[in-house]
Design a protein around this motif. Structure first.
Motif, PDB file in Angstrom:
ATOM      1  N   SER A   1       0.786  -0.905  -0.242  1.00 30.15           N
ATOM      2  CA  SER A   1      -0.311  -0.190  -0.275  1.00 30.15           C
ATOM      3  C   SER A   1       0.912   1.448  -0.030  1.00 30.15           C
ATOM      4  N   LYS A   2       1.949   1.376   0.480  1.00 23.03           N
ATOM      5  CA  LYS A   2       3.389   1.913  -0.268  1.00 23.03           C
ATOM      6  C   LYS A   2       2.637   3.326  -1.321  1.00 23.03           C
ATOM      7  N   THR A   3       2.673   4.156  -0.165  1.00 20.47           N
ATOM      8  CA  THR A   3       2.029   6.017  -1.417  1.00 20.47           C
ATOM      9  C   THR A   3       1.043   5.609  -1.189  1.00 20.47           C
TER      10      THR A   3
ATOM     11  N   ASN B   1       6.472   0.996   2.651  1.00 21.29           N
ATOM     12  CA  ASN B   1       8.516   0.251   2.523  1.00 21.29           C
ATOM     13  C   ASN B   1       9.304   1.796   2.775  1.00 21.29           C
ATOM     14  N   ARG B   2       8.552   2.597   3.594  1.00 23.99           N
ATOM     15  CA  ARG B   2       9.114   3.844   3.719  1.00 23.99           C
ATOM     16  C   ARG B   2       8.828   4.023   5.734  1.00 23.99           C
ATOM     17  N   VAL B   3       9.716   4.151   6.322  1.00 31.11           N
ATOM     18  CA  VAL B   3       8.808   4.278   7.648  1.00 31.11           C
ATOM     19  C   VAL B   3       8.796   5.414   8.615  1.00 31.11           C
TER      20      VAL B   3
ATOM     21  N   ILE C   1       8.483  -3.726   3.487  1.00 28.95           N
ATOM     22  CA  ILE C   1       9.135  -4.471   1.909  1.00 28.95           C
ATOM     23  C   ILE C   1      10.430  -4.154   1.929  1.00 28.95           C
ATOM     24  N   GLY C   2      10.972  -2.840   2.016  1.00 29.59           N
ATOM     25  CA  GLY C   2      11.802  -2.585   1.642  1.00 29.59           C
ATOM     26  C   GLY C   2      13.281  -1.888   2.133  1.00 29.59           C
TER      27      GLY C   2
ATOM     28  N   ARG D   1       3.961 -10.353  -2.939  1.00 32.68           N
ATOM     29  CA  ARG D   1       3.676  -8.618  -2.202  1.00 32.68           C
ATOM     30  C   ARG D   1       3.195  -7.966  -3.676  1.00 32.68           C
ATOM     31  N   ILE D   2       2.454  -7.485  -3.474  1.00 32.76           N
ATOM     32  CA  ILE D   2       1.299  -6.543  -4.916  1.00 32.76           C
ATOM     33  C   ILE D   2       0.862  -5.665  -4.538  1.00 32.76           C
ATOM     34  N   GLY D   3       1.178  -4.402  -5.762  1.00 33.68           N
ATOM     35  CA  GLY D   3       1.217  -2.956  -5.683  1.00 33.68           C
ATOM     36  C   GLY D   3       0.507  -2.364  -6.287  1.00 33.68           C
TER      37      GLY D   3
END
Ligand code: PLP
Length: 225
Positions: free
Chosen positions: A27-29, A49-51, A70-71, A214-216
């Motif tokens: 769900s990043k971004t 992928n961002r803390v 995940i990053g 891992r699917i975005g």
């Protein structure tokens, strides 16, 4: 959530179920509303992928979400996610593993992690090779590390449309998993995850032993740059 997105979600779930694999929705971004609509359908595993973004979303969203990091994780930022993170996928150095263990101990927990392996031909992808991992695992056998638990492996295939190459890289990661399992975790049921497969290559990953995709973009649409 549009009807098309709903259908995509259900189609992916049928595939992962068939292989007894799990789905991490990346769900990043994407905003909280996007997460909430998948949550309403029963999805509980989400990847970021961002803390900072992960910590914010954790604060704002239901507490039974399992958050996956995940990053590429910087050692000095582990502390912000250590109290709640469900699984850290990209552990790519002994120093990062030790930093996670230290934060795990501070939080009176063992943090689950995956060792990331370099399987792609691209230079830029992070990860261990076999010799480096062997050094680390040999060392941990002699001196176990509290505060962290290695539950499997993770990797990213080369970004290419040569399916054979991608398949070979996924098969390599599965073989690495089996080798580690046999040599270091034969009796540990918890060592069981092979995290591989993204929007563009997850069917190949499932065919070659993935337990976790891992699917975005396929679920949430394209990310803004
Ligand atoms: C962004 C990301 C994904 C998801 O990528 P999509 O192509 O959007 O499915 C998976 N794994 C990692 C490590 C990522 O950074």
């Amino acid at each position: 959530m549009t009807e098309a997105q709903q259908e995509t979600y259900e189609a992916i779930l049928r595939e992962t179920d068939h292989y007894k694999a799990s789905l991490v929705a990346v769900s990043k971004t994407h905003p909280n509303e996007a997460i909430e609509s998948l949550y309403a359908k029963g999805q509980r595993d989400f990847g970021e992928n961002r803390v900072q973004e992960l910590a914010d979303k954790y604060e704002q969203l239901p507490k039974d979400i399992r958050w996956h990091f995940i990053g590429h994780l910087q050692r000095n930022k582990v502390k912000y996610i250590a109290p709640f993170v469900h699984l850290i996928h990209g552990v790519d150095s002994p120093r990062l593993l030790r930093a996670i263990a230290k934060e795990g101990r501070k939080n009176n927990r063992a943090i689950d992690v995956l060792l990331q392996f370099h399987i792609a031909q691209e230079e830029s992808k992070f990860g261990f090779d076999w010799a480096e991992a062997k050094d680390l695992l040999d060392h941990l056998q002699k001196e176990p590390l509290e505060g962290v638990r290695i539950v499997g492996v993770m990797g990213m295939a080369t970004y290419t449309d040569h399916d054979e190459q991608i398949a070979e890289e996924f098969a390599t990661l599965s073989a690495v998993f089996e080798r580690i399992k046999t040599n270091y975790f034969a009796d540990a049921e918890y060592f069981r995850e092979v995290s591989m497969g993204m929007s563009g290559d997850y069917p190949l990953a499932l065919q070659h032993g993935s337990t976790m995709v891992r699917i975005g973009s396929l679920l949430f649409g394209a990310r803004k740059k």
